[in-house]
Design a protein around this motif. Sequence first.
Motif, PDB file in Angstrom:
ATOM      1  N   TYR A  57       0.747  -1.490   0.290  1.00 35.33           N
ATOM      2  CA  TYR A  57       0.055   0.182  -0.201  1.00 35.33           C
ATOM      3  C   TYR A  57       0.948   1.312   0.293  1.00 35.33           C
ATOM      4  CZ  TYR A  57      -4.246  -2.680   0.822  1.00 35.33           C
ATOM      5  OH  TYR A  57      -5.168  -3.785   0.727  1.00 35.33           O
ATOM      6  N   ALA A  58       0.549   2.269  -1.348  1.00 39.15           N
ATOM      7  CA  ALA A  58       1.921   3.411  -0.883  1.00 39.15           C
ATOM      8  C   ALA A  58       1.056   4.662  -1.344  1.00 39.15           C
ATOM      9  CB  ALA A  58       2.395   3.410  -2.215  1.00 39.15           C
ATOM     10  N   LEU A  59       1.211   5.410   0.205  1.00 36.45           N
ATOM     11  CA  LEU A  59       0.496   6.723  -0.178  1.00 36.45           C
ATOM     12  C   LEU A  59       0.687   7.485  -1.546  1.00 36.45           C
ATOM     13  CD1 LEU A  59       1.673   8.370   2.835  1.00 36.45           C
ATOM     14  CD2 LEU A  59      -0.266   6.744   2.869  1.00 36.45           C
ATOM     15  N   ALA A  60      -0.588   8.184  -1.337  1.00 36.26           N
ATOM     16  CA  ALA A  60      -1.150   9.032  -2.946  1.00 36.26           C
ATOM     17  C   ALA A  60       0.276  10.115  -3.369  1.00 36.26           C
ATOM     18  CB  ALA A  60      -2.021   9.830  -3.224  1.00 36.26           C
ATOM     19  N   ARG A  61       0.724   9.830  -4.204  1.00 34.51           N
ATOM     20  CA  ARG A  61       1.973  10.813  -4.705  1.00 34.51           C
ATOM     21  C   ARG A  61       2.518  11.669  -6.048  1.00 34.51           C
ATOM     22  NH1 ARG A  61       4.169   6.132  -5.087  1.00 34.51           N
ATOM     23  NH2 ARG A  61       5.847   5.831  -6.407  1.00 34.51           N
ATOM     24  N   THR A  62       3.259  12.875  -5.634  1.00 34.55           N
ATOM     25  CA  THR A  62       3.402  13.132  -6.943  1.00 34.55           C
ATOM     26  C   THR A  62       5.099  13.215  -7.102  1.00 34.55           C
ATOM     27  OG1 THR A  62       3.609  15.984  -5.884  1.00 34.55           O
ATOM     28  CG2 THR A  62       1.283  15.092  -6.624  1.00 34.55           C
ATOM     29  N   GLU A  63       5.239  13.876  -7.702  1.00 33.00           N
ATOM     30  CA  GLU A  63       7.501  13.443  -8.398  1.00 33.00           C
ATOM     31  C   GLU A  63       7.594  14.405  -9.065  1.00 33.00           C
ATOM     32  OE1 GLU A  63       7.967   9.333 -10.237  1.00 33.00           O
ATOM     33  OE2 GLU A  63       7.652   8.583  -7.996  1.00 33.00           O
ATOM     34  N   ARG A  64       8.553  15.327  -8.956  1.00 37.67           N
ATOM     35  CA  ARG A  64       9.008  16.243  -9.074  1.00 37.67           C
ATOM     36  C   ARG A  64      10.777  16.101 -10.212  1.00 37.67           C
ATOM     37  NH1 ARG A  64      11.864  20.745  -7.417  1.00 37.67           N
ATOM     38  NH2 ARG A  64      11.109  20.127  -5.451  1.00 37.67           N
ATOM     39  N   LYS A  65      10.637  16.335 -11.075  1.00 38.84           N
ATOM     40  CA  LYS A  65      11.853  15.840 -11.714  1.00 38.84           C
ATOM     41  C   LYS A  65      13.289  16.772 -10.751  1.00 38.84           C
ATOM     42  CE  LYS A  65      14.602  13.550 -14.548  1.00 38.84           C
ATOM     43  NZ  LYS A  65      15.428  12.320 -14.722  1.00 38.84           N
ATOM     44  N   SER A  66      14.276  16.521 -10.531  1.00 33.94           N
ATOM     45  CA  SER A  66      14.780  17.496 -10.052  1.00 33.94           C
ATOM     46  C   SER A  66      16.696  17.138 -10.431  1.00 33.94           C
ATOM     47  CB  SER A  66      14.764  17.041  -8.047  1.00 33.94           C
ATOM     48  OG  SER A  66      15.312  15.710  -8.090  1.00 33.94           O
ATOM     49  N   GLY A  67      16.714  15.994 -10.787  1.00 31.50           N
ATOM     50  CA  GLY A  67      18.113  15.725 -11.359  1.00 31.50           C
ATOM     51  C   GLY A  67      17.699  14.362 -13.037  1.00 31.50           C
ATOM     52  N   ARG A  68      19.285  14.351 -12.960  1.00 26.93           N
ATOM     53  CA  ARG A  68      18.687  13.705 -13.982  1.00 26.93           C
ATOM     54  C   ARG A  68      18.960  11.975 -13.913  1.00 26.93           C
ATOM     55  NH1 ARG A  68      23.021  11.854 -18.299  1.00 26.93           N
ATOM     56  NH2 ARG A  68      22.509  12.504 -20.501  1.00 26.93           N
ATOM     57  N   GLY A  69      18.573  11.146 -14.893  1.00 27.19           N
ATOM     58  CA  GLY A  69      18.210   9.420 -14.535  1.00 27.19           C
ATOM     59  C   GLY A  69      17.168   9.950 -13.884  1.00 27.19           C
ATOM     60  N   TYR A  70      16.580   8.264 -14.047  1.00 27.44           N
ATOM     61  CA  TYR A  70      15.252   7.538 -12.841  1.00 27.44           C
ATOM     62  C   TYR A  70      15.346   7.533 -11.719  1.00 27.44           C
ATOM     63  CZ  TYR A  70      18.886   3.718 -12.458  1.00 27.44           C
ATOM     64  OH  TYR A  70      18.914   2.839 -11.124  1.00 27.44           O
ATOM     65  N   ARG A  71      16.184   8.171 -11.049  1.00 28.42           N
ATOM     66  CA  ARG A  71      15.819   8.457  -9.283  1.00 28.42           C
ATOM     67  C   ARG A  71      16.019  10.461  -9.232  1.00 28.42           C
ATOM     68  NH1 ARG A  71      20.835   4.466  -7.524  1.00 28.42           N
ATOM     69  NH2 ARG A  71      20.346   2.607  -7.749  1.00 28.42           N
ATOM     70  N   GLY A  72      16.774  11.088 -10.228  1.00 22.16           N
ATOM     71  CA  GLY A  72      16.197  12.313  -9.711  1.00 22.16           C
ATOM     72  C   GLY A  72      15.234  12.901  -9.731  1.00 22.16           C
ATOM     73  N   PHE A  73      14.354  12.562  -8.221  1.00 20.30           N
ATOM     74  CA  PHE A  73      12.911  12.940  -8.608  1.00 20.30           C
ATOM     75  C   PHE A  73      12.761  13.431  -7.081  1.00 20.30           C
ATOM     76  CE2 PHE A  73      12.266  10.249 -12.341  1.00 20.30           C
ATOM     77  CZ  PHE A  73      11.305  11.136 -12.974  1.00 20.30           C
ATOM     78  N   VAL A  74      11.387  14.509  -6.384  1.00 17.06           N
ATOM     79  CA  VAL A  74      11.376  14.722  -5.071  1.00 17.06           C
ATOM     80  C   VAL A  74      10.007  14.599  -5.494  1.00 17.06           C
ATOM     81  CG1 VAL A  74      11.273  17.013  -3.745  1.00 17.06           C
ATOM     82  CG2 VAL A  74      13.138  16.889  -5.294  1.00 17.06           C
ATOM     83  N   VAL A  75       9.655  13.335  -3.928  1.00 15.99           N
ATOM     84  CA  VAL A  75       8.563  13.048  -3.746  1.00 15.99           C
ATOM     85  C   VAL A  75       7.925  13.526  -2.802  1.00 15.99           C
ATOM     86  CG1 VAL A  75       7.376  10.833  -2.852  1.00 15.99           C
ATOM     87  CG2 VAL A  75       9.350  10.856  -4.597  1.00 15.99           C
ATOM     88  N   ASP A  76       6.079  13.817  -2.714  1.00 17.60           N
ATOM     89  CA  ASP A  76       5.681  14.211  -1.937  1.00 17.60           C
ATOM     90  C   ASP A  76       4.833  13.886  -1.794  1.00 17.60           C
ATOM     91  OD1 ASP A  76       4.483  16.535  -0.685  1.00 17.60           O
ATOM     92  OD2 ASP A  76       3.310  17.383  -2.403  1.00 17.60           O
ATOM     93  N   ALA A  77       4.231  12.826  -0.831  1.00 18.15           N
ATOM     94  CA  ALA A  77       3.033  11.790  -0.313  1.00 18.15           C
ATOM     95  C   ALA A  77       1.938  12.922   0.744  1.00 18.15           C
ATOM     96  CB  ALA A  77       3.847  11.180   0.031  1.00 18.15           C
ATOM     97  N   ASP A  78       1.658  14.141   0.824  1.00 16.91           N
ATOM     98  CA  ASP A  78       1.406  14.757   1.838  1.00 16.91           C
ATOM     99  C   ASP A  78       0.146  14.409   1.571  1.00 16.91           C
ATOM    100  OD1 ASP A  78       1.333  17.842   3.364  1.00 16.91           O
ATOM    101  OD2 ASP A  78      -0.965  17.666   1.968  1.00 16.91           O
ATOM    102  N   PRO A  79      -1.057  14.277   2.148  1.00 17.81           N
ATOM    103  CA  PRO A  79      -2.000  13.706   2.762  1.00 17.81           C
ATOM    104  C   PRO A  79      -2.956  14.752   1.567  1.00 17.81           C
ATOM    105  CG  PRO A  79      -1.761  14.120   4.702  1.00 17.81           C
ATOM    106  CD  PRO A  79      -0.797  14.490   3.445  1.00 17.81           C
ATOM    107  N   SER A  80      -3.328  15.974   0.885  1.00 15.12           N
ATOM    108  CA  SER A  80      -3.848  16.362   0.138  1.00 15.12           C
ATOM    109  C   SER A  80      -4.227  16.141  -1.579  1.00 15.12           C
ATOM    110  CB  SER A  80      -3.168  17.744   0.591  1.00 15.12           C
ATOM    111  OG  SER A  80      -2.093  18.202  -0.457  1.00 15.12           O
ATOM    112  N   VAL A  81      -2.503  15.073  -1.313  1.00 16.32           N
ATOM    113  CA  VAL A  81      -2.147  14.479  -3.225  1.00 16.32           C
ATOM    114  C   VAL A  81      -3.792  13.631  -3.063  1.00 16.32           C
ATOM    115  CG1 VAL A  81      -1.456  13.126  -5.011  1.00 16.32           C
ATOM    116  CG2 VAL A  81      -0.286  14.627  -2.600  1.00 16.32           C
ATOM    117  N   THR A  82      -3.825  13.658  -4.496  1.00 19.52           N
ATOM    118  CA  THR A  82      -5.636  13.920  -4.754  1.00 19.52           C
ATOM    119  C   THR A  82      -5.074  12.234  -5.487  1.00 19.52           C
ATOM    120  OG1 THR A  82      -5.451  14.694  -6.737  1.00 19.52           O
ATOM    121  CG2 THR A  82      -6.501  15.543  -5.109  1.00 19.52           C
TER     122      THR A  82
END
Length: 411
Positions: free
Chosen positions: A58-83
């Motif tokens: 079970y994963a919390l709903a999240r968004t991802e924002r690009k922060s760098g190169r490659g498949y690991r370069g993401f910033v994750v936001d799992a705030d309860p307000s994410v739809t």
Amino acid sequence: MKTYLVGGAVRDSLLGQQPGDRDWVVVGATQVEMESLGFKAVGKDFPVFLHPDSGEEYALARTERKSGRGYRGFVVDADPSVTLEEDLQRRDFTINAIARDEDTGELVDPWGGVRDIEQRVLRHVGPAFVEDPLRVLRAARFMARFAPLGFTLAPETAELMREMAASGELDALVPERIWQELRRSLTMKQPSAFLRCLHDTGALAAILPEVDALYGVPQRAEFHPEVDTGVHQEMVSDMAAHLAPGNDLIGFAALTHDLGKALTPADELPRHIMHEQRGLKPLAALCDRLKIPVDHRLLAEAVCREHLNVHRIDELRDATVLELIQRCDGFRRPERIAQMALVCECDKRGRLGFEDSDYPQRATLQRLHAAALAINARDIATEGLQGPAIGEALKKARIVAINKARQHAEP
């Protein structure tokens, strides 16, 4: 807090296939709330939990924002307000961006995944697709799985993949992830769709340049009616998936058996003299770069070097057959001979018009190998021989055994 079934389980059920692992997304919850309900946190990069009873993720709903190169370069936001819609938007393909309400069974499909399943189209969700280079390989893998069901790649998705390949973004992929996607693709029903998808979008040259170089190389039409070596390779890979379903060891050896044909001098074409020996160098480069497992590498080397010898096994002298078995470590690793024989059958039948042809060489090699394998040093030692004399006597006895196996072959 609301829970939805998402991803492959929803997709496969809509395709009428047996779903695999079930993944869930939870909207409107925090990590503290999940742990208070008995869920065990296991995610390192984003909040993922194991159900206390089923063990499902079970994963919390999240968004991802690009922060760098490659498949690991993401910033994750799992705030309860994410739809839920925001969570689905970050996913790769529309057919994977469908959710089902755990309570009502109602589908949530903001990106047209159900329509694309009905129309058999693999389409990216949105422009964020280009932010993760691994998705290029995932697209090709999904084609290897779903092409037999009639799926095609959406033109706009193919264009994005071309842009990603041309940008050099694929260079950020680490060998382990490339190998993971490759070996999974080789176990699918139609690996040729993986190769063709990557080749047509320019990505195969970045991922597997040794294989991509086979496309456009001609072969003698009397032996290869399909002519193009790249097309032959696609057919061999599909034949491996047919004869050894789910076996990535056989699939890898089949994929790399003809790499030497890309190195044939132009003035020798369409003949490919010595392509077995020429293929060992690019095979080694591929294996080194992708950190291919040892067993896969050794079988691939044996097939690359010996496949023409196996094809003409009936023409080889008995002593030459023994030497072939020894070169492939067939006495210490007897299973390798059967594996090699199987890949050679894939090579023979992976040709236009030869798909249903017989390949008696496979049974012949295995029979001769079994006869030689039945002779061991302990039996020879009982004759009072010592030292090098034992090895020479063992060799002669195995040659005799191979000869007898030839003479007593079933008609």
